[in-house]
Design an enzyme around this catalytic site. Structure first.
Site, short mmCIF file in Angstrom:
data_model
loop_
_atom_site.label_atom_id
_atom_site.label_comp_id
_atom_site.label_asym_id
_atom_site.label_seq_id
_atom_site.Cartn_x
_atom_site.Cartn_y
_atom_site.Cartn_z
CB CYS A 100 -0.86 0.15 1.38
SG CYS A 100 -0.10 -0.02 2.71
CB CYS A 133 -3.83 -0.76 8.91
SG CYS A 133 -4.37 -0.83 7.39
#
Ligand code: FES
Length: 147
Positions: free
Chosen positions: A33, A103
Site C-alpha cells: 500500500c 494496518c
C-alpha cells in the site's frame, strides 16, 4: 464502519512527532500500500519506556493504530511492550474492519523495530524479540483477497 475510538485517534492522533536522540527508532513500511510508519522510543535505565512518538505516512487506520500503540507502550517496560501486539492495539481501539487489520501490523512491527534498534545500540538481548522486517508485506497475515 470505524469505531469512535478509531475516529478519535485518527482525528486527534496522540504523540505525533519525533524524539531527538531517541533510545530506539524503527521504521516499517508496507510495499503493497506504500504506507510507512516510524516509531521513536525513549527508554530509561530501568528499561522502561518513558516517551513514545510516531510519524506515519499512511491510511487512517495506520494513523489510529500508531497513535494507540504509542499510548499503550508508554510507561511499560521493554518486555511488557512486546505484549502490545496488533491484536492488543485493535482491542484498545474497539476493533478495525477486516480489510484494515493489516494496518495494525505496521504498528506492532514499528514497536519491534524501535526496540530492536535500542537493543542493538545497547548490546542487550530482549527475550522474545525477533529481528523485525522492514516491509510488513512480507509477513502479512491478512488474506490478500480482502484488498
Ligand atoms: Fe496501508 Fe493501511 S492501507 S497501512
Amino acid at each position: 464502519m470505524y469505531s469512535e475510538k478509531v475516529m478519535d485517534h485518527f482525528n486527534n492522533p496522540r504523540n505525533v512527532g519525533e524524539i531527538e536522540n531517541a533510545s530506539g527508532v524503527g521504521t516499517v513500511g508496507n510495499a503493497k500500500c506504500g504506507d510507512i510508519m516510524r516509531m521513536y522510543l525513549d527508554i530509561d535505565d530501568n528499561e522502561t519506556i518513558t516517551e513514545a512518538k510516531f510519524k506515519t505516512f499512511g491510511c487512517g487506520a495506520a494513523v489510529a493504530t500508531s497513535s494507540m500503540a504509542t499510548e499503550l507502550v508508554k510507561g511499560k517496560t521493554v518486555k511488557e511492550a512486546l505484549e502490545v501486539t496488533n491484536k492488543a492495539v485493535m482491542e484498545a481501539l474497539d476493533g478495525l474492519p477486516p480489510v484494515k487489520v493489516h494496518c495494525s501490523l505496521l504498528a506492532e512491527e514499528a514497536i519491534h523495530a524501535a526496540l530492536w534498534d535500542y537493543s542493538q545500540k545497547n548490546n542487550i538481548e530482549i527475550e522474545g524479540l525477533e529481528k523485525p522486517v522492514t516491509d510488513i508485506g512480507e509477513k502479512e497475515e491478512a488474506p490478500e483477497e480482502e484488498y
